[in-house]
Motif scaffolding. Structure first.
Motif, PDB file in Angstrom:
ATOM      1  N   MET A   1      -0.077  -3.168   9.737  1.00 15.80           N
ATOM      2  CA  MET A   1      -0.315  -1.917  10.427  1.00 15.80           C
ATOM      3  C   MET A   1      -1.326  -1.103   9.625  1.00 15.80           C
ATOM      4  SD  MET A   1       2.399   1.063  11.333  1.00 15.80           S
ATOM      5  CE  MET A   1       2.703   1.577   9.659  1.00 15.80           C
ATOM      6  N   SER A   2      -2.236  -0.503  10.323  1.00 13.41           N
ATOM      7  CA  SER A   2      -3.306   0.245   9.700  1.00 13.41           C
ATOM      8  C   SER A   2      -3.745   1.347  10.655  1.00 13.41           C
ATOM      9  CB  SER A   2      -4.436  -0.737   9.399  1.00 13.41           C
ATOM     10  OG  SER A   2      -5.590  -0.117   9.019  1.00 13.41           O
ATOM     11  N   THR A   3      -4.217   2.444  10.131  1.00 16.02           N
ATOM     12  CA  THR A   3      -4.674   3.528  10.997  1.00 16.02           C
ATOM     13  C   THR A   3      -6.112   3.896  10.661  1.00 16.02           C
ATOM     14  OG1 THR A   3      -3.815   5.191   9.476  1.00 16.02           O
ATOM     15  CG2 THR A   3      -2.361   4.511  11.267  1.00 16.02           C
ATOM     16  N   PRO A   4      -6.834   4.445  11.653  1.00 14.45           N
ATOM     17  CA  PRO A   4      -8.212   4.845  11.385  1.00 14.45           C
ATOM     18  C   PRO A   4      -8.268   5.983  10.378  1.00 14.45           C
ATOM     19  CG  PRO A   4      -7.662   5.048  13.736  1.00 14.45           C
ATOM     20  CD  PRO A   4      -6.421   4.699  13.006  1.00 14.45           C
ATOM     21  N   PRO A   5      -9.386   6.150   9.702  1.00 16.35           N
ATOM     22  CA  PRO A   5     -10.583   5.306   9.752  1.00 16.35           C
ATOM     23  C   PRO A   5     -10.365   3.999   8.981  1.00 16.35           C
ATOM     24  CG  PRO A   5     -10.909   7.081   8.178  1.00 16.35           C
ATOM     25  CD  PRO A   5      -9.561   7.305   8.819  1.00 16.35           C
ATOM     26  N   TYR A   6     -11.032   2.976   9.441  1.00 19.12           N
ATOM     27  CA  TYR A   6     -10.889   1.644   8.860  1.00 19.12           C
ATOM     28  C   TYR A   6     -12.013   1.351   7.883  1.00 19.12           C
ATOM     29  CZ  TYR A   6      -7.572   1.051  12.607  1.00 19.12           C
ATOM     30  OH  TYR A   6      -6.502   1.215  13.439  1.00 19.12           O
ATOM     31  N   PRO A   7     -11.715   0.528   6.870  1.00 20.67           N
ATOM     32  CA  PRO A   7     -12.802   0.074   5.993  1.00 20.67           C
ATOM     33  C   PRO A   7     -13.793  -0.772   6.801  1.00 20.67           C
ATOM     34  CG  PRO A   7     -10.652  -0.585   5.112  1.00 20.67           C
ATOM     35  CD  PRO A   7     -10.424  -0.013   6.481  1.00 20.67           C
ATOM     36  N   PRO A   8     -15.047  -0.802   6.393  1.00 21.28           N
ATOM     37  CA  PRO A   8     -16.038  -1.610   7.110  1.00 21.28           C
ATOM     38  C   PRO A   8     -15.616  -3.084   7.167  1.00 21.28           C
ATOM     39  CG  PRO A   8     -17.107  -0.206   5.487  1.00 21.28           C
ATOM     40  CD  PRO A   8     -15.630  -0.100   5.248  1.00 21.28           C
ATOM     41  N   VAL A   9     -15.918  -3.708   8.273  1.00 20.76           N
ATOM     42  CA  VAL A   9     -15.613  -5.121   8.457  1.00 20.76           C
ATOM     43  C   VAL A   9     -16.602  -5.952   7.631  1.00 20.76           C
ATOM     44  CG1 VAL A   9     -17.003  -5.355  10.546  1.00 20.76           C
ATOM     45  CG2 VAL A   9     -15.046  -6.839  10.225  1.00 20.76           C
ATOM     46  N   THR A  10     -16.132  -7.054   7.067  1.00 22.18           N
ATOM     47  CA  THR A  10     -16.978  -7.908   6.238  1.00 22.18           C
ATOM     48  C   THR A  10     -17.626  -9.018   7.073  1.00 22.18           C
ATOM     49  OG1 THR A  10     -15.243  -9.503   5.687  1.00 22.18           O
ATOM     50  CG2 THR A  10     -15.407  -7.528   4.282  1.00 22.18           C
ATOM     51  N   ASP A  11     -18.644  -9.640   6.523  1.00 17.64           N
ATOM     52  CA  ASP A  11     -19.271 -10.781   7.198  1.00 17.64           C
ATOM     53  C   ASP A  11     -18.274 -11.913   7.388  1.00 17.64           C
ATOM     54  OD1 ASP A  11     -21.692  -9.456   7.412  1.00 17.64           O
ATOM     55  OD2 ASP A  11     -22.544 -10.397   5.613  1.00 17.64           O
ATOM     56  N   ALA A  12     -17.416 -12.140   6.413  1.00 19.02           N
ATOM     57  CA  ALA A  12     -16.403 -13.203   6.532  1.00 19.02           C
ATOM     58  C   ALA A  12     -15.444 -12.897   7.684  1.00 19.02           C
ATOM     59  CB  ALA A  12     -15.633 -13.357   5.217  1.00 19.02           C
ATOM     60  N   GLU A  13     -15.057 -11.634   7.828  1.00 17.50           N
ATOM     61  CA  GLU A  13     -14.175 -11.258   8.946  1.00 17.50           C
ATOM     62  C   GLU A  13     -14.887 -11.437  10.281  1.00 17.50           C
ATOM     63  OE1 GLU A  13     -11.439  -7.925   6.662  1.00 17.50           O
ATOM     64  OE2 GLU A  13     -13.407  -7.338   7.440  1.00 17.50           O
ATOM     65  N   LEU A  14     -16.169 -11.085  10.322  1.00 22.21           N
ATOM     66  CA  LEU A  14     -16.940 -11.284  11.556  1.00 22.21           C
ATOM     67  C   LEU A  14     -17.045 -12.764  11.905  1.00 22.21           C
ATOM     68  CD1 LEU A  14     -19.750  -8.615  11.101  1.00 22.21           C
ATOM     69  CD2 LEU A  14     -17.870  -8.571  12.775  1.00 22.21           C
ATOM     70  N   ASP A  15     -17.150 -13.628  10.885  1.00 16.72           N
ATOM     71  CA  ASP A  15     -17.175 -15.072  11.134  1.00 16.72           C
ATOM     72  C   ASP A  15     -15.855 -15.543  11.751  1.00 16.72           C
ATOM     73  OD1 ASP A  15     -19.745 -15.287  10.124  1.00 16.72           O
ATOM     74  OD2 ASP A  15     -19.096 -15.996   8.143  1.00 16.72           O
ATOM     75  N   VAL A  16     -14.741 -15.054  11.226  1.00 15.32           N
ATOM     76  CA  VAL A  16     -13.430 -15.428  11.781  1.00 15.32           C
ATOM     77  C   VAL A  16     -13.319 -14.908  13.214  1.00 15.32           C
ATOM     78  CG1 VAL A  16     -10.924 -15.133  11.579  1.00 15.32           C
ATOM     79  CG2 VAL A  16     -12.298 -15.571   9.533  1.00 15.32           C
ATOM     80  N   LEU A  17     -13.741 -13.691  13.444  1.00 16.20           N
ATOM     81  CA  LEU A  17     -13.696 -13.131  14.799  1.00 16.20           C
ATOM     82  C   LEU A  17     -14.543 -13.947  15.761  1.00 16.20           C
ATOM     83  CD1 LEU A  17     -13.888  -9.340  13.921  1.00 16.20           C
ATOM     84  CD2 LEU A  17     -11.919 -10.552  14.892  1.00 16.20           C
ATOM     85  N   ARG A  18     -15.719 -14.368  15.329  1.00 14.64           N
ATOM     86  CA  ARG A  18     -16.594 -15.196  16.166  1.00 14.64           C
ATOM     87  C   ARG A  18     -15.878 -16.488  16.550  1.00 14.64           C
ATOM     88  NH1 ARG A  18     -20.427 -15.660  12.885  1.00 14.64           N
ATOM     89  NH2 ARG A  18     -21.569 -13.813  13.520  1.00 14.64           N
ATOM     90  N   GLU A  19     -15.191 -17.067  15.591  1.00 15.88           N
ATOM     91  CA  GLU A  19     -14.435 -18.292  15.874  1.00 15.88           C
ATOM     92  C   GLU A  19     -13.274 -18.009  16.827  1.00 15.88           C
ATOM     93  OE1 GLU A  19     -11.748 -21.497  13.471  1.00 15.88           O
ATOM     94  OE2 GLU A  19     -13.569 -20.791  12.507  1.00 15.88           O
ATOM     95  N   GLN A  20     -12.556 -16.932  16.589  1.00 15.07           N
ATOM     96  CA  GLN A  20     -11.412 -16.595  17.447  1.00 15.07           C
ATOM     97  C   GLN A  20     -11.848 -16.344  18.890  1.00 15.07           C
ATOM     98  OE1 GLN A  20      -9.784 -13.136  15.442  1.00 15.07           O
ATOM     99  NE2 GLN A  20      -8.204 -14.371  14.432  1.00 15.07           N
ATOM    100  N   LEU A  21     -12.932 -15.599  19.056  1.00 19.15           N
ATOM    101  CA  LEU A  21     -13.364 -15.174  20.386  1.00 19.15           C
ATOM    102  C   LEU A  21     -14.286 -16.170  21.077  1.00 19.15           C
ATOM    103  CD1 LEU A  21     -14.149 -11.441  19.516  1.00 19.15           C
ATOM    104  CD2 LEU A  21     -12.140 -12.315  20.745  1.00 19.15           C
ATOM    105  N   GLY A  22     -14.903 -17.040  20.300  1.00 15.81           N
ATOM    106  CA  GLY A  22     -15.873 -17.964  20.871  1.00 15.81           C
ATOM    107  C   GLY A  22     -17.208 -17.306  21.160  1.00 15.81           C
ATOM    108  N   ARG A  23     -17.426 -16.143  20.578  1.00 18.87           N
ATOM    109  CA  ARG A  23     -18.662 -15.371  20.740  1.00 18.87           C
ATOM    110  C   ARG A  23     -18.679 -14.326  19.636  1.00 18.87           C
ATOM    111  NH1 ARG A  23     -17.029 -10.483  22.098  1.00 18.87           N
ATOM    112  NH2 ARG A  23     -15.214 -10.204  23.418  1.00 18.87           N
ATOM    113  N   PRO A  24     -19.819 -13.711  19.374  1.00 22.78           N
ATOM    114  CA  PRO A  24     -19.835 -12.627  18.383  1.00 22.78           C
ATOM    115  C   PRO A  24     -19.005 -11.436  18.869  1.00 22.78           C
ATOM    116  CG  PRO A  24     -22.057 -13.443  18.794  1.00 22.78           C
ATOM    117  CD  PRO A  24     -21.161 -14.062  19.833  1.00 22.78           C
ATOM    118  N   ALA A  25     -18.297 -10.829  17.961  1.00 19.06           N
ATOM    119  CA  ALA A  25     -17.548  -9.612  18.281  1.00 19.06           C
ATOM    120  C   ALA A  25     -18.525  -8.453  18.407  1.00 19.06           C
ATOM    121  CB  ALA A  25     -16.523  -9.336  17.185  1.00 19.06           C
ATOM    122  N   ARG A  26     -18.234  -7.531  19.313  1.00 23.53           N
ATOM    123  CA  ARG A  26     -19.128  -6.395  19.542  1.00 23.53           C
ATOM    124  C   ARG A  26     -18.451  -5.097  19.111  1.00 23.53           C
ATOM    125  NH1 ARG A  26     -20.481  -6.092  25.519  1.00 23.53           N
ATOM    126  NH2 ARG A  26     -18.238  -6.278  25.668  1.00 23.53           N
ATOM    127  N   GLY A  27     -19.195  -4.242  18.464  1.00 20.34           N
ATOM    128  CA  GLY A  27     -18.745  -2.896  18.172  1.00 20.34           C
ATOM    129  C   GLY A  27     -17.565  -2.772  17.236  1.00 20.34           C
TER     130      GLY A  27
END
Length: 172
Positions: free
Chosen positions: A1-27
């Motif tokens: 559980m986490s509340t805003p504001p959030y720390p910036p997302v990392t490139d590694a997290e964006l890579d995992v998201l891309r894999e999870q979603l099958g596309r780049p994550a937006r926004g």
């Protein structure tokens, strides 16, 4: 559980998201909930995407097993059941209105596009439209904030307590 504001997302997290979603994550502005292995489960997204589109779904469920579990519940018509129960239960309906207000409060920290003013996600505050959005909110905000999201998670075959990830970063 986490509340805003959030720390910036990392490139590694964006890579995992891309894999999870099958596309780049937006926004993506941050990771709002994580699997026990550390992979993203829910992302927080900007209320206005880079292309200018308003995007009301601040808490976006990304974990493939969680999204599949919510899809199964939706196919089983659980949304109709929950909507009917909202109409009959004043306490649950009031809690759902408070969840809607909490959602709007969290998103407002990243902007308030006029086109989506007062619009949260998942059908809040009057009906149940998308269990993915409601479960994402429940996972991000923690138990007791979104009663319908909590109930959807309880009814699902997926558990945030057990890792079923197959993507990079998953625990061995």
């Amino acid at each position: 559980m986490s509340t805003p504001p959030y720390p910036p997302v990392t490139d590694a997290e964006l890579d995992v998201l891309r894999e999870q979603l099958g596309r780049p994550a937006r926004g993506v502005v941050g990771i709002a909930a994580r699997c026990v292995c550390g992979n993203p489960t829910v992302v927080a997204t900007l209320p206005r995407l880079d292309d200018g589109s308003p995007f009301p779904t601040f808490y976006y469920l990304t974990h493939p097993a969680a999204t599949a579990a919510m899809s199964t519940l939706e196919a089983d018509h659980v949304m109709r059941e929950f909507t009917d129960e909202l109409a009959e239960d004043d306490l649950e309906r009031d809690a759902y209105v408070r969840a809607h207000e909490a959602y709007l409060h969290d998103r407002a920290q990243y902007g308030e596009p006029e086109e989506i003013a007062g619009v949260s996600a998942g059908g809040m505050p009057t009906r149940v439209k998308c269990l993915h959005a409601l479960a994402g909110h429940a996972l991000a905000a923690g138990p007791g904030v979104n009663p319908i999201g909590d109930r959807a998670l309880e009814r699902s075959t997926w558990s945030p307590e057990q890792c079923v990830c197959v993507s990079p970063g998953a625990a061995a």
